[in-house]
Motif scaffolding. Sequence first.
Motif, PDB file in Angstrom:
ATOM      1  N   GLY A  68       0.818  -1.215   0.000  1.00  0.00           N
ATOM      2  CA  GLY A  68       0.000   0.000   0.000  1.00  0.00           C
ATOM      3  C   GLY A  68       0.848   1.259   0.000  1.00  0.00           C
ATOM      4  O   GLY A  68       0.541   2.220  -0.710  1.00  0.00           O
ATOM      5  N   PHE A  69       1.917   1.272   0.791  1.00  0.00           N
ATOM      6  CA  PHE A  69       2.794   2.447   0.814  1.00  0.00           C
ATOM      7  C   PHE A  69       3.433   2.685  -0.551  1.00  0.00           C
ATOM      8  O   PHE A  69       3.563   3.831  -0.990  1.00  0.00           O
ATOM      9  N   ALA A  70       3.827   1.609  -1.223  1.00  0.00           N
ATOM     10  CA  ALA A  70       4.400   1.756  -2.562  1.00  0.00           C
ATOM     11  C   ALA A  70       3.354   2.318  -3.524  1.00  0.00           C
ATOM     12  O   ALA A  70       3.652   3.215  -4.336  1.00  0.00           O
ATOM     13  N   GLU A  71       2.127   1.826  -3.428  1.00  0.00           N
ATOM     14  CA  GLU A  71       1.046   2.325  -4.289  1.00  0.00           C
ATOM     15  C   GLU A  71       0.730   3.782  -3.971  1.00  0.00           C
ATOM     16  O   GLU A  71       0.487   4.586  -4.874  1.00  0.00           O
ATOM     17  N   THR A 104      -8.390  10.401  -1.625  1.00  0.00           N
ATOM     18  CA  THR A 104      -9.047   9.467  -2.537  1.00  0.00           C
ATOM     19  C   THR A 104      -8.490   8.059  -2.366  1.00  0.00           C
ATOM     20  O   THR A 104      -9.240   7.078  -2.343  1.00  0.00           O
ATOM     21  N   PHE A 105      -7.172   7.966  -2.228  1.00  0.00           N
ATOM     22  CA  PHE A 105      -6.528   6.669  -2.017  1.00  0.00           C
ATOM     23  C   PHE A 105      -7.114   5.992  -0.779  1.00  0.00           C
ATOM     24  O   PHE A 105      -7.480   4.826  -0.805  1.00  0.00           O
ATOM     25  N   ALA A 106      -7.211   6.737   0.305  1.00  0.00           N
ATOM     26  CA  ALA A 106      -7.727   6.187   1.568  1.00  0.00           C
ATOM     27  C   ALA A 106      -9.193   5.799   1.452  1.00  0.00           C
ATOM     28  O   ALA A 106      -9.619   4.763   1.974  1.00  0.00           O
ATOM     29  N   THR A 107      -9.971   6.607   0.760  1.00  0.00           N
ATOM     30  CA  THR A 107     -11.402   6.344   0.599  1.00  0.00           C
ATOM     31  C   THR A 107     -11.651   5.141  -0.307  1.00  0.00           C
ATOM     32  O   THR A 107     -12.538   4.337  -0.046  1.00  0.00           O
ATOM     33  N   ASP A 108     -10.846   5.023  -1.361  1.00  0.00           N
ATOM     34  CA  ASP A 108     -11.021   3.923  -2.314  1.00  0.00           C
ATOM     35  C   ASP A 108     -10.610   2.561  -1.746  1.00  0.00           C
ATOM     36  O   ASP A 108     -11.133   1.536  -2.175  1.00  0.00           O
ATOM     37  N   HIS A 130      11.549   0.927   6.195  1.00  0.00           N
ATOM     38  CA  HIS A 130      11.344   0.441   4.837  1.00  0.00           C
ATOM     39  C   HIS A 130      11.241   1.652   3.916  1.00  0.00           C
ATOM     40  O   HIS A 130      10.724   2.696   4.316  1.00  0.00           O
ATOM     41  N   PRO A 131      11.675   1.528   2.691  1.00  0.00           N
ATOM     42  CA  PRO A 131      11.626   2.690   1.797  1.00  0.00           C
ATOM     43  C   PRO A 131      10.214   3.096   1.387  1.00  0.00           C
ATOM     44  O   PRO A 131       9.986   4.244   1.038  1.00  0.00           O
ATOM     45  N   GLU A 132       9.255   2.178   1.428  1.00  0.00           N
ATOM     46  CA  GLU A 132       7.925   2.484   0.932  1.00  0.00           C
ATOM     47  C   GLU A 132       7.243   3.625   1.690  1.00  0.00           C
ATOM     48  O   GLU A 132       6.765   4.576   1.061  1.00  0.00           O
ATOM     49  N   PRO A 133       7.165   3.588   3.038  1.00  0.00           N
ATOM     50  CA  PRO A 133       6.556   4.724   3.737  1.00  0.00           C
ATOM     51  C   PRO A 133       7.333   6.017   3.520  1.00  0.00           C
ATOM     52  O   PRO A 133       6.758   7.094   3.367  1.00  0.00           O
ATOM     53  N   SER A 134       8.653   5.903   3.475  1.00  0.00           N
ATOM     54  CA  SER A 134       9.484   7.089   3.273  1.00  0.00           C
ATOM     55  C   SER A 134       9.246   7.706   1.900  1.00  0.00           C
ATOM     56  O   SER A 134       9.264   8.927   1.750  1.00  0.00           O
ATOM     57  N   ALA A 135       9.008   6.874   0.892  1.00  0.00           N
ATOM     58  CA  ALA A 135       8.762   7.380  -0.460  1.00  0.00           C
ATOM     59  C   ALA A 135       7.450   8.147  -0.523  1.00  0.00           C
ATOM     60  O   ALA A 135       7.357   9.188  -1.182  1.00  0.00           O
ATOM     61  N   ALA A 136       6.420   7.665   0.159  1.00  0.00           N
ATOM     62  CA  ALA A 136       5.144   8.378   0.178  1.00  0.00           C
ATOM     63  C   ALA A 136       5.300   9.726   0.880  1.00  0.00           C
ATOM     64  O   ALA A 136       4.799  10.745   0.408  1.00  0.00           O
TER      65      ALA A 136
END
Length: 197
Positions: A68-71, A104-108, A130-136
Motif C-alpha cells: 500500500g505504501f508503494a502504491e 481518494t486513495f484512503a477512501t477507495d 522500509h523505503p515504501e513509507p518514506s517514499a510516500a
Amino acid sequence: MGIEERRARNQEARRRLITETARAIAEREGWGAVTTRRLSAEIEYSQPVIYKHFSSLDDITDAVALEGFAELAEALREARLAAGAPGSVAASDAVHAVAIRYATFATDSPALYEAMFTRASRLPFGEGAHPEPSAAFAELRASIAPRAGDDDLELLTEALWAALHGLITLNTNARLRPEHQSARIDLIVNRIVPYAS
C-alpha cells in the motif's frame, strides 16, 4: 531459467497471491475476516504453506501495508507531476492535488489504509525504515517544498500528513459531513502550507 530462479519466482508468486487474497477479503469484510483458515480455503493452499511464506497474520498485514505504501507513493507522485505539468488545471498547486489524491486513495481502499496507518504494525518508520513509507512521505514533502518558504519543510509535511490522516479517519468513521470533504482539504492545505510570500 535455472531451478533457483524458478523457485524464487514461484515463492514470490505464492506470497503475492496470499497478500492479494488477504487484501481482497479485508476490503470486502474487514481485517477480522482474514484468518489463515480463510486464506487457505480461498487460495487452496494448506495452512502450513501459508506459514512457510509468512510467520503470522501480522506479517501478512505488514506485507499488505508495504504494498500500500508503494502504491500511495506512486499515486502521490503522479498527482504531483500532473499538477505541475504546463497547462494543467492545478499547475500552481501540487499540494492540493496531492492532498486530494491522498484522501481518494484512503477512501477507495479503506482496509488497505487501515493496514498502513491504524492497525498495530511492527514496521519501523523514520530512520532505517522500509523505503515504501518514506517514499510516500517524500512525495508529500516534494509537493510542499515550493510553498514552504523559510518554514521547516519536514514539520510542514508532518503537520499536513497528520491533518489529512485525521480528516480521513473521521470521515471514514462517518463523523464528518461527507459533502464538505473538498472544502476541508482546501482549508487544511491553505492553513498549514500557505503560499510563501
